[in-house]
Design an enzyme around this catalytic site. Structure first.
Site, PDB file in Angstrom:
ATOM      1  N   GLU A 177      89.775 -32.037  43.282  1.00  0.00           N
ATOM      2  CA  GLU A 177      90.073 -33.036  42.252  1.00  0.00           C
ATOM      3  C   GLU A 177      91.520 -32.997  41.787  1.00  0.00           C
ATOM      4  OE1 GLU A 177      87.609 -32.841  38.713  1.00  0.00           O
ATOM      5  OE2 GLU A 177      88.676 -34.497  37.772  1.00  0.00           O
ATOM      6  N   LYS A 219      87.796 -35.905  44.824  1.00  0.00           N
ATOM      7  CA  LYS A 219      87.545 -36.559  43.526  1.00  0.00           C
ATOM      8  C   LYS A 219      88.886 -37.017  42.945  1.00  0.00           C
ATOM      9  CE  LYS A 219      85.513 -35.671  38.959  1.00  0.00           C
ATOM     10  NZ  LYS A 219      84.378 -35.060  38.271  1.00  0.00           N
TER      11      LYS A 219
HETATM   12  P1  13P Z   1      85.790 -37.867  33.385  1.00  0.00           P
HETATM   13  O1  13P Z   1      84.991 -38.834  34.226  1.00  0.00           O
HETATM   14  O2  13P Z   1      85.465 -37.908  31.921  1.00  0.00           O
HETATM   15  O3  13P Z   1      87.274 -37.965  33.674  1.00  0.00           O
HETATM   16  O4  13P Z   1      85.330 -36.420  33.818  1.00  0.00           O
HETATM   17  C1  13P Z   1      85.213 -36.131  35.147  1.00  0.00           C
HETATM   18  C2  13P Z   1      85.617 -34.743  35.394  1.00  0.00           C
HETATM   19  O5  13P Z   1      84.852 -33.946  35.874  1.00  0.00           O
HETATM   20  C3  13P Z   1      86.995 -34.360  35.065  1.00  0.00           C
HETATM   21  O6  13P Z   1      87.293 -33.123  35.616  1.00  0.00           O
END
Ligand code: 13P
Length: 344
Positions: A177, A219
Site C-alpha cells: 500500500e 492497494k
Molecule cells: P481508508 O479507506 O480509510 O483510507 O483506509 C484504508 C486503509 O487501510 C488505509 O491504510
C-alpha cells in the site's frame, strides 16, 4: 503456505464482486474515529465495535477479507470465538496490519517513512500461526511545494519491498500500500505524476526483493486532486487518469488491485471504483476492487454510537456499503441502486 496456497489466497481476496474491509485502525486512529461519535476508546469499546462489524450477517457475500490490528487479532467475539475464527467460519479471510506506523523521515521536512521492519519475520510467523492469511503495510507519500523527495520515494519503496518479501517467506500474501495523500491543494495532474513515480519505484523494489507478484495485491490511492484544490476532477476523469497510471506501472502478473478510500466520501469512493470497472470492463489484466476503511465504516460507525441497541442499524449500514462497493467491482453501481437498496 505453499506457493499454490499463496496464489489461491491472493485470488480469493479479489474474487469477482468482493473486496476487503480495512478494520486495522491503530489505537490512536480508532480513538479519533470514536471521538467523532463521543465514545471513549477503551479496549472493551474497541472490541465491541469490531464485534459489531464482524458479526454482520451476509458480510461474506461482499467481503473477501478483513484487515485486523494487533490488538484485534487477539480479541474475541461476545460468543467466545476469536475474531479470526469467527471470520474464517463466515468464509472471510483474516489479515493483519504489520507496519508500526509512519514516522518523520530524517532530514526530510514534512515527509514520513513507515517503520516496522525490525522483528518483522518473527511477527509474521506469529500472525500466520494465529490464522492470518495476508498482511498490510502502508507507506505514505505527501505532496507539497518541494515534496515528495526522491529520498522519501526510495525509502518508502524499499520498505515495501522488504516487507513484501518477508511476508511471502512467512506464508502471508502482502498487500502493498503506497498511499499518495490527498492533503493539500495540488492539482489532479500533480497527483498523477507523483503516483506514477511512486508506483514505478515500488515495482522496482519488489523486483529487487524477489517478490512473487502473483502472490501479492496492490492497494493504491486513486488519482485525484488535493482536497484543498479549487478544481476537482470529475468521476470519469479520476477513473481514466487512475487506470492510465496503473497500466503504465503495475505488471500484469499482480493478482489484483484494491483501492484505499483515503478520505473520499463513501459514495464518491464507490462511484470512482464503479467508473473504472465500467469504462475498462474486461480490458485490464487485474481485477479492480476495494479495501476501504472509512468509506465502508463511516455510516456504520455513526449509526452505532457505542450502544448495543444500535447494533442492527449499524450492521445494516455496513452491509449496504459493502453491497454498493460489490456492485462497483462489477461496474453495476448507480445512484439509483443506492436509493433502491436503501428503500428495500
Ligand atoms: P481508508 O479507506 O480509510 O483510507 O483506509 C484504508 C486503509 O487501510 C488505509 O491504510
Amino acid at each position: 503456505m505453499s506457493a499454490p496456497e499463496l496464489a489461491a489466497v491472493a485470488q480469493a481476496m479479489v474474487a469477482p464482486g468482493k473486496g476487503i474491509l480495512a478494520a486495522d485502525e491503530s489505537t490512536g486512529t480508532i480513538e479519533k474515529r470514536f471521538a467523532g461519535i463521543k465514545v471513549e476508546s477503551t479496549e472493551e469499546n474497541r472490541r465491541a465495535y469490531r464485534d459489531m462489524l464482524f458479526t454482520t450477517k451476509g458480510l461474506g457475500q461482499y467481503i473477501s477479507g478483513v484487515i485486523l490490528y494487533d490488538e484485534t487479532i487477539r480479541q474475541k467475539s461476545a460468543n467466545g470465538a476469536l475474531f479470526v475464527e469467527l471470520l474464517a467460519n463466515n468464509g472471510i479471510l483474516p489479515g493483519i496490519k504489520v507496519d508500526t506506523g509512519a514516522k518523520d523521515l530524517a532530514l526530510c521536512a514534512g515527509e514520513k517513512v513507515t517503520e516496522g521492519l525490525d522483528n518483522l519475520a518473527k511477527r509474521c510467523a506469529e500472525y500466520a500461526k494465529m490464522g492470518a492469511k495476508f498482511a498490510k503495510w502502508r507507506a505514505v507519500i505527501s505532496i507539497g511545494q518541494y515534496i515528495p523527495s526522491s529520498t522519501c520515494i526510495a525509502a518508502s519503496a524499499h520498505a515495501l519491498g522488504r516487507y513484501a518479501a518477508i511476508c511471502q517467506a512467512a506464508g502471508l500474501v502482502p498487500i502493498v500500500e503506497p498511499e499518495v495523500l490527498m492533503d493539500g491543494d495540488h492539482t489532479v495532474h500533480r497527483c498523477e505524476e507523483v503516483t506514477e513515480w511512486t508506483l514505478n519505484a515500488v515495482y522496482e523494489a519488489l523486483y529487487l526483493n524477489r517478490v512473487t507478484l502473483e502472490h501479492s495485491i496492490l492497494k493504491p490511492s486513486m488519482v485525484i486532486a488535493g482536497k484543498d484544490c479549487t478544481e476537482q476532477a470529475g468521476v470519469e476523469e479520476v477513473a481514466e487518469r487512475t487506470v492510465r497510471i496503473l497500466k503504465r506501472t503495475v505488471p500484469a502478473a499482480v493478482a489484483g488491485i484494491v483501492f484505499l478510500s483515503g478520505g473520499q466520501s463513501d459514495e464518491v469512493a464507490t462511484a470512482h471504483l464503479n467508473a473504472m470497472n465500467q469504462i475498462f470492463a474486461y480490458r485490464l489484466p487485474w481485477p479492480l476492487s476495494f479495501s476501504y476503511g472509512r468509506a465502508l465504516q463511516q455510516p456504520s460507525l455513526k449509526a452505532w454510537k457505542g450502544a448495543a441497541a444500535n447494533v442492527a442499524a449499524a450492521q445494516s449500514a455496513l452491509l449496504h456499503r459493502a453491497h454498493m462497493n460489490s456492485l462497483a467491482c462489477l461496474g453495476r453501481y448507480s445512484a439509483n441502486e443506492e436509493k433502491q437498496a436503501l428503500a428495500a
